[in-house]
Design an enzyme around this catalytic site. Structure first.
Site, PDB file in Angstrom:
ATOM      1  N   LEU A  33       0.758  -1.207   0.087  1.00  0.00           N
ATOM      2  CA  LEU A  33      -0.208  -0.166  -0.059  1.00  0.00           C
ATOM      3  C   LEU A  33       0.840   1.304   0.014  1.00  0.00           C
ATOM      4  CD1 LEU A  33      -2.467  -1.205   2.650  1.00  0.00           C
ATOM      5  CD2 LEU A  33      -2.746  -1.374   0.136  1.00  0.00           C
ATOM      6  N   HIS A  37      -3.551   4.111  -2.367  1.00  0.00           N
ATOM      7  CA  HIS A  37      -4.431   3.419  -1.687  1.00  0.00           C
ATOM      8  C   HIS A  37      -5.097   4.014  -0.203  1.00  0.00           C
ATOM      9  CE1 HIS A  37      -1.777   0.228  -3.642  1.00  0.00           C
ATOM     10  NE2 HIS A  37      -2.802   0.099  -3.859  1.00  0.00           N
ATOM     11  N   VAL A 176      -3.207  10.138  -6.577  1.00  0.00           N
ATOM     12  CA  VAL A 176      -2.153  10.677  -5.543  1.00  0.00           C
ATOM     13  C   VAL A 176      -0.706  10.843  -6.381  1.00  0.00           C
ATOM     14  CG1 VAL A 176      -1.003  10.850  -3.332  1.00  0.00           C
ATOM     15  CG2 VAL A 176      -3.381  10.054  -3.533  1.00  0.00           C
TER      16      VAL A 176
END
Ligand code: PAF
Length: 284
Positions: A33, A37, A176
Site C-alpha cells: 500500500l 491506496h 495521488v
C-alpha cells in the site's frame, strides 16, 4: 482491525455489520500500500459506517509473461498501516479458496476491456472483473472505491456494475502523486534512480496535453504527437499507447472535448507505468 482469511468468516462478519444497520465501504487492493491506496481508505472511512479493505494479488489478472511472482508484497507492513488508518476489517483471501481446482467462471466487459491497456494486456480486465465481482459477492459493499490512476479499470468496473444491475455505488478517487508529479503505484518500486527520474515524463506529457487544450488546440492527433515527441526525448521511455478518448466509452476522439480522458502506458526500462488526466480538469 480484524484480519480475516476465510470467505465464510468474512460473510459472517458482513451479516453482523448489516444486521447492525451499518453501511459497508470496500477498498479492494493487491497490497503493498501507498498513499494512493490510503486516499481510497480515508474516503471510505469518511463515507461508510464500516470499512473493509482486501489484499489479494489476483493471479487471474496477470498475463503469463507479467510480474505476478515479483509483484511486491508486505502484509505485515500493510496491516500496520491499515490498523493506524482505522480500518475495521482486512480481508486476505487465499488463492486456493478464491480459485479452487476446477474454477471455470469469468466476467468480461466486451469492447471496454479490449481498448487501451487491454490491447497489450489481453485477459487483464477479465481477471480484474472476475475477482472484483467475487469480492463484491463476499463483502457485499454499499460503496466501493477505485483510483482514477487506473481510469480504464474504473470505467470497466462501473460498466460491469451497471450492466449486471449490482446494487452498489462505485466512487473514483483522484490520483495521488509524488512531489515531482509521478503517480503513486506499487510498481514504482521497480524503478532504479535513472528510471525514476525519467518516469516524470508521463506527468509532463499529461500537463502538456492540458496546456495545449487550454490554449485552444482541439485536434487529438496534434496533441498526441506533441506528447509523443516529449516522451521520446527520454532514452529509457518506450510508449505503449497514448490515447485521447471519451472518458466513459473509451472511444478515441478526433476532436478533443470534455470529458476526454488523456491516458497512456509507457515503459520506463522494463517497468510499464500508466497515468491519465481528464481534459478540462487539473492533472491532480
Ligand atoms: O487495482 C488493483 O489493485 C486491482 O486491479 C484490484 C482492483 C484490487 C483487483 O485485483
Amino acid at each position: 482491525m480484524k484480519v480475516i482469511k476465510k470467505i465464510d468468516e468474512m460473510r459472517r462478519a458482513v451479516s453482523g455489520i448489516k444486521s447492525r444497520g451499518m453501511s459497508i465501504g470496500f477498498v479492494p487492493t493487491m497490497g503493498y500500500l501507498h498513499e494512493g491506496h490510503l486516499s481510497l481508505v480515508r474516503e471510505s472511512i469518511r463515507k461508510a459506517g464500516v470499512t473493509v479493505v482486501s489484499i489479494f494479488v489476483n493471479p487471474a489478472q496477470f498475463g503469463p509473461r507479467e510480474d505476478f511472482k515479483e509483484y511486491p508484497r508486505d502484509l505485515n507492513r500493510d496491516s500496520e498501516v491499515l490498523e493506524r488508518e482505522g480500518v475495521d476489517y482486512l480481508f486476505v483471501p487465499e488463492a486456493g479458496e478464491m480459485y479452487p481446482q476446477g474454477y471455470k467462471t469469468y466476467v468480461e466487459v466486451h469492447d471496454l476491456q479490449d481498448k487501451l491497456c487491454g490491447r497489450s494486456r489481453p485477459g487483464h480486465f477479465r481477471g480484474v472483473c472476475t475477482v472484483v465481482l467475487k469480492l463484491f459477492n463476499i463483502v457485499n459493499p454499499d460503496i466501493s472505491f477505485f483510483g482514477q490512476k487506473d481510469a480504464q479499470q474504473a470505467a470497466v468496473i462501473k460498466k460491469m456494475v451497471a450492466d449486471l444491475n449490482m446494487n452498489l455505488q462505485i466512487v473514483t478517487v483522484p490520483t495521488v502523486r509524488e512531489p515531482d508529479g509521478l503517480a503513486m503505484s506499487s510498481r514504482n518500486t521497480y524503478l532504479n534512480s535513472e528510471e525514476r527520474k525519467q518516469a516524470t515524463v508521463l506527468y509532463q506529457a499529461l500537463n502538456l496535453s492540458q496546456k495545449l487544450w487550454a490554449q485552444g488546440e482541439k485536434d487529438a492527433k496534434i496533441i498526441r504527437q506533441q506528447m509523443t515527441d516529449l516522451i521520446q526525448k527520454q532514452p529509457l521511455a518506450n510508449i505503449d499507447y497514448i490515447s485521447i478518448a471519451d472518458a466513459v466509452t473509451l472511444e478515441e476522439l478526433d476532436v478533443v472535448k470534455p470529458p476526454a480522458l488523456v491516458s497512456m502506458a509507457v515503459r520506463i526500462g522494463e517497468t510499464r507505468l500508466i497515468d491519465n488526466v481528464v481534459v478540462g480538469q487539473r492533472a491532480n
